[in-house]
Design a protein around this motif. Structure first.
Motif, PDB file in Angstrom:
ATOM      1  N   LEU A  23       0.829  -1.200   0.000  1.00  0.00           N
ATOM      2  CA  LEU A  23       0.000   0.000   0.000  1.00  0.00           C
ATOM      3  C   LEU A  23       0.868   1.256   0.000  1.00  0.00           C
ATOM      4  O   LEU A  23       0.563   2.240  -0.682  1.00  0.00           O
ATOM      5  N   VAL A  24       1.969   1.228   0.755  1.00  0.00           N
ATOM      6  CA  VAL A  24       2.907   2.355   0.726  1.00  0.00           C
ATOM      7  C   VAL A  24       3.433   2.555  -0.694  1.00  0.00           C
ATOM      8  O   VAL A  24       3.509   3.683  -1.200  1.00  0.00           O
ATOM      9  N   HIS A  25       3.791   1.455  -1.351  1.00  0.00           N
ATOM     10  CA  HIS A  25       4.286   1.532  -2.726  1.00  0.00           C
ATOM     11  C   HIS A  25       3.234   2.149  -3.645  1.00  0.00           C
ATOM     12  O   HIS A  25       3.547   3.015  -4.477  1.00  0.00           O
ATOM     13  N   GLU A  26       1.993   1.720  -3.492  1.00  0.00           N
ATOM     14  CA  GLU A  26       0.919   2.244  -4.335  1.00  0.00           C
ATOM     15  C   GLU A  26       0.717   3.738  -4.090  1.00  0.00           C
ATOM     16  O   GLU A  26       0.533   4.510  -5.038  1.00  0.00           O
ATOM     17  N   TRP A  27       0.765   4.169  -2.834  1.00  0.00           N
ATOM     18  CA  TRP A  27       0.613   5.593  -2.514  1.00  0.00           C
ATOM     19  C   TRP A  27       1.735   6.418  -3.136  1.00  0.00           C
ATOM     20  O   TRP A  27       1.505   7.512  -3.648  1.00  0.00           O
ATOM     21  N   ILE A  28       2.960   5.904  -3.061  1.00  0.00           N
ATOM     22  CA  ILE A  28       4.095   6.634  -3.633  1.00  0.00           C
ATOM     23  C   ILE A  28       3.929   6.779  -5.139  1.00  0.00           C
ATOM     24  O   ILE A  28       4.138   7.866  -5.699  1.00  0.00           O
ATOM     25  N   GLU A  29       3.552   5.709  -5.805  1.00  0.00           N
ATOM     26  CA  GLU A  29       3.378   5.788  -7.260  1.00  0.00           C
ATOM     27  C   GLU A  29       2.276   6.772  -7.630  1.00  0.00           C
ATOM     28  O   GLU A  29       2.405   7.544  -8.595  1.00  0.00           O
ATOM     29  N   ARG A  30       1.182   6.752  -6.880  1.00  0.00           N
ATOM     30  CA  ARG A  30       0.073   7.655  -7.175  1.00  0.00           C
ATOM     31  C   ARG A  30       0.492   9.114  -6.955  1.00  0.00           C
ATOM     32  O   ARG A  30       0.181   9.995  -7.763  1.00  0.00           O
ATOM     33  N   ALA A  31       1.204   9.367  -5.848  1.00  0.00           N
ATOM     34  CA  ALA A  31       1.636  10.737  -5.562  1.00  0.00           C
ATOM     35  C   ALA A  31       2.667  11.213  -6.579  1.00  0.00           C
ATOM     36  O   ALA A  31       2.656  12.374  -7.005  1.00  0.00           O
ATOM     37  N   ALA A  51       2.219  13.526   0.949  1.00  0.00           N
ATOM     38  CA  ALA A  51       0.981  12.863   0.537  1.00  0.00           C
ATOM     39  C   ALA A  51       0.892  11.458   1.117  1.00  0.00           C
ATOM     40  O   ALA A  51      -0.175  11.020   1.569  1.00  0.00           O
ATOM     41  N   VAL A  52       2.012  10.743   1.115  1.00  0.00           N
ATOM     42  CA  VAL A  52       2.012   9.384   1.653  1.00  0.00           C
ATOM     43  C   VAL A  52       1.767   9.401   3.155  1.00  0.00           C
ATOM     44  O   VAL A  52       1.039   8.554   3.693  1.00  0.00           O
ATOM     45  N   ARG A  53       2.345  10.361   3.844  1.00  0.00           N
ATOM     46  CA  ARG A  53       2.139  10.436   5.294  1.00  0.00           C
ATOM     47  C   ARG A  53       0.676  10.731   5.629  1.00  0.00           C
ATOM     48  O   ARG A  53       0.142  10.208   6.616  1.00  0.00           O
ATOM     49  N   VAL A  54       0.028  11.555   4.821  1.00  0.00           N
ATOM     50  CA  VAL A  54      -1.398  11.814   5.032  1.00  0.00           C
ATOM     51  C   VAL A  54      -2.194  10.522   4.862  1.00  0.00           C
ATOM     52  O   VAL A  54      -3.078  10.202   5.666  1.00  0.00           O
ATOM     53  N   SER A  55      -1.882   9.763   3.817  1.00  0.00           N
ATOM     54  CA  SER A  55      -2.577   8.491   3.591  1.00  0.00           C
ATOM     55  C   SER A  55      -2.320   7.517   4.730  1.00  0.00           C
ATOM     56  O   SER A  55      -3.226   6.797   5.167  1.00  0.00           O
ATOM     57  N   ALA A  56      -1.084   7.496   5.223  1.00  0.00           N
ATOM     58  CA  ALA A  56      -0.743   6.580   6.317  1.00  0.00           C
ATOM     59  C   ALA A  56      -1.503   6.937   7.590  1.00  0.00           C
ATOM     60  O   ALA A  56      -1.974   6.056   8.315  1.00  0.00           O
ATOM     61  N   ARG A  57      -1.633   8.241   7.865  1.00  0.00           N
ATOM     62  CA  ARG A  57      -2.395   8.654   9.051  1.00  0.00           C
ATOM     63  C   ARG A  57      -3.858   8.249   8.912  1.00  0.00           C
ATOM     64  O   ARG A  57      -4.488   7.801   9.874  1.00  0.00           O
ATOM     65  N   GLY A  58      -4.399   8.413   7.713  1.00  0.00           N
ATOM     66  CA  GLY A  58      -5.781   8.011   7.490  1.00  0.00           C
ATOM     67  C   GLY A  58      -5.968   6.518   7.649  1.00  0.00           C
ATOM     68  O   GLY A  58      -6.950   6.058   8.242  1.00  0.00           O
ATOM     69  N   PHE A  59      -5.004   5.746   7.154  1.00  0.00           N
ATOM     70  CA  PHE A  59      -5.071   4.291   7.300  1.00  0.00           C
ATOM     71  C   PHE A  59      -5.045   3.904   8.770  1.00  0.00           C
ATOM     72  O   PHE A  59      -5.832   3.073   9.230  1.00  0.00           O
ATOM     73  N   SER A  60      -4.143   4.520   9.524  1.00  0.00           N
ATOM     74  CA  SER A  60      -4.011   4.191  10.945  1.00  0.00           C
ATOM     75  C   SER A  60      -5.258   4.578  11.721  1.00  0.00           C
ATOM     76  O   SER A  60      -5.596   3.957  12.727  1.00  0.00           O
ATOM     77  N   ALA A  61      -5.956   5.615  11.254  1.00  0.00           N
ATOM     78  CA  ALA A  61      -7.172   6.057  11.934  1.00  0.00           C
ATOM     79  C   ALA A  61      -8.388   5.236  11.537  1.00  0.00           C
ATOM     80  O   ALA A  61      -9.489   5.467  12.025  1.00  0.00           O
ATOM     81  N   GLY A  62      -8.196   4.294  10.629  1.00  0.00           N
ATOM     82  CA  GLY A  62      -9.285   3.423  10.232  1.00  0.00           C
ATOM     83  C   GLY A  62     -10.148   3.976   9.123  1.00  0.00           C
ATOM     84  O   GLY A  62     -11.261   3.493   8.894  1.00  0.00           O
ATOM     85  N   LEU A  63      -9.656   4.997   8.393  1.00  0.00           N
ATOM     86  CA  LEU A  63     -10.418   5.536   7.275  1.00  0.00           C
ATOM     87  C   LEU A  63     -10.365   4.562   6.102  1.00  0.00           C
ATOM     88  O   LEU A  63      -9.464   3.729   6.013  1.00  0.00           O
ATOM     89  N   PRO A  64     -11.314   4.640   5.169  1.00  0.00           N
ATOM     90  CA  PRO A  64     -11.302   3.723   4.025  1.00  0.00           C
ATOM     91  C   PRO A  64     -10.010   3.847   3.230  1.00  0.00           C
ATOM     92  O   PRO A  64      -9.477   4.944   3.048  1.00  0.00           O
ATOM     93  N   GLU A  65      -9.519   2.717   2.746  1.00  0.00           N
ATOM     94  CA  GLU A  65      -8.321   2.722   1.920  1.00  0.00           C
ATOM     95  C   GLU A  65      -8.660   3.246   0.529  1.00  0.00           C
ATOM     96  O   GLU A  65      -9.789   3.109   0.064  1.00  0.00           O
ATOM     97  N   PRO A  66      -7.663   3.822  -0.166  1.00  0.00           N
ATOM     98  CA  PRO A  66      -7.882   4.224  -1.553  1.00  0.00           C
ATOM     99  C   PRO A  66      -8.175   2.992  -2.403  1.00  0.00           C
ATOM    100  O   PRO A  66      -7.813   1.875  -2.037  1.00  0.00           O
ATOM    101  N   PRO A  67      -8.847   3.156  -3.555  1.00  0.00           N
ATOM    102  CA  PRO A  67      -9.109   2.006  -4.424  1.00  0.00           C
ATOM    103  C   PRO A  67      -7.811   1.296  -4.791  1.00  0.00           C
ATOM    104  O   PRO A  67      -6.794   1.935  -5.060  1.00  0.00           O
ATOM    105  N   ARG A  68      -7.850  -0.027  -4.814  1.00  0.00           N
ATOM    106  CA  ARG A  68      -6.673  -0.809  -5.146  1.00  0.00           C
ATOM    107  C   ARG A  68      -6.675  -1.166  -6.625  1.00  0.00           C
ATOM    108  O   ARG A  68      -7.719  -1.335  -7.245  1.00  0.00           O
ATOM    109  N   THR A  69      -5.497  -1.288  -7.192  1.00  0.00           N
ATOM    110  CA  THR A  69      -5.383  -1.711  -8.580  1.00  0.00           C
ATOM    111  C   THR A  69      -5.567  -3.218  -8.665  1.00  0.00           C
ATOM    112  O   THR A  69      -5.612  -3.917  -7.657  1.00  0.00           O
ATOM    113  N   HIS A  70      -5.687  -3.735  -9.895  1.00  0.00           N
ATOM    114  CA  HIS A  70      -5.655  -5.179 -10.078  1.00  0.00           C
ATOM    115  C   HIS A  70      -4.325  -5.703  -9.543  1.00  0.00           C
ATOM    116  O   HIS A  70      -3.283  -5.054  -9.672  1.00  0.00           O
TER     117      HIS A  70
END
Length: 251
Positions: A23-31, A51-70
């Protein structure tokens, strides 16, 4: 920039061990895709990190994950990141195996098709220097994938691909490999077929030529060659079974 992103990913994965590395890898590529056109390019890595740190904080807080690729898309980008730069020939082989898998997938049920292509991309990532640990690339790759949150079925396919159980036996790593399940069936056969009919440079070949090339390139004392004495018939049988399925599908 690729090397900088690899270092950034390694650091962020260590800092946010509650987040799957995939998921970290996916966030980095997207950013990176979002910010790489910034006017001041020196700021891009900082923007990506924020941007990745914002996503990580959201993940840790239990917010929905971004859509995943195939899974196969993630597998392709992960394999490129690990192999394309430093192991160009291994990358070419992996890409060739994946192309073969895309052709072979039609003989599988729908839910297994993307799994085959993903496993084909990922089967040799354990050769990457940052993953190599035990000396058995299939085991090292499978362990990385398990940590990354990849489905256990794909981890098992990578762990046991193309007769790796015999190599583990030669190396004394059979117990470690047993951490994973050996998924015997059409999906496993199909992966073995794709690997054993693709040359080291990624070109189609016959299984006979592939086996001869392995013996010549590695030499008689190599564990992979010694393992052929144990399971060459099993490899040939998997290739033949898949070949029969492909022939039936064209009738």
């Amino acid at each position: 920039m690729d090397e900088h992103l690899r270092r950034l990913e390694f650091r962020l994965v260590r800092e946010h061990d509650e987040v799957p590395p995939s998921l970290v890898h996916e966030w980095i590529e997207r950013a990176w895709a979002r910010f790489r056109g910034a006017r001041v390019r020196d700021f891009v890595p900082l923007l990506v990190e924020r941007a990745v740190r914002v996503s990580a904080r959201g993940f840790s807080a239990g917010l929905p994950e971004p859509p995943r690729t195939h899974l196969s898309d993630w597998a392709r980008s992960t394999t490129r990141r690990l192999l394309a730069g430093r192991m160009a020939r291994r990358w070419a082989h992996s890409a060739g195996v994946a192309r073969r898998a895309e052709q072979v997938a039609r003989v599988l049920v729908a839910e297994e098709q993307d799994l085959l292509v993903a496993a084909a991309w990922l089967h040799d990532i354990g050769y990457a220097a940052e993953l190599a640990d035990t000396g058995l690339h299939s085991l090292d790759g499978a362990r990385y994938l398990l940590r990354a949150g990849v489905p256990r079925r794909v981890c098992g396919l990578v762990a046991y691909h193309s007769g790796s159980a015999a190599v583990a036996e030669v190396l004394g790593l059979a117990d470690e490999l047993a951490e994973f399940d050996d998924d015997r069936g059409r999906l496993r056969d199909a992966l073995w077929y794709c690997d054993m009919t693709t040359s080291p440079d990624g070109h189609p070949t016959t299984v006979e030529n592939r086996l001869a090339e392995i013996r010549e390139r590695r030499g008689p004392d190599d564990p992979v060659v010694r393992a052929l004495e144990i399971n060459v018939d099993e490899r040939l049988a998997a290739v033949r079974r898949t070949h029969r399925l492909l022939r039936r599908a064209t009738v």
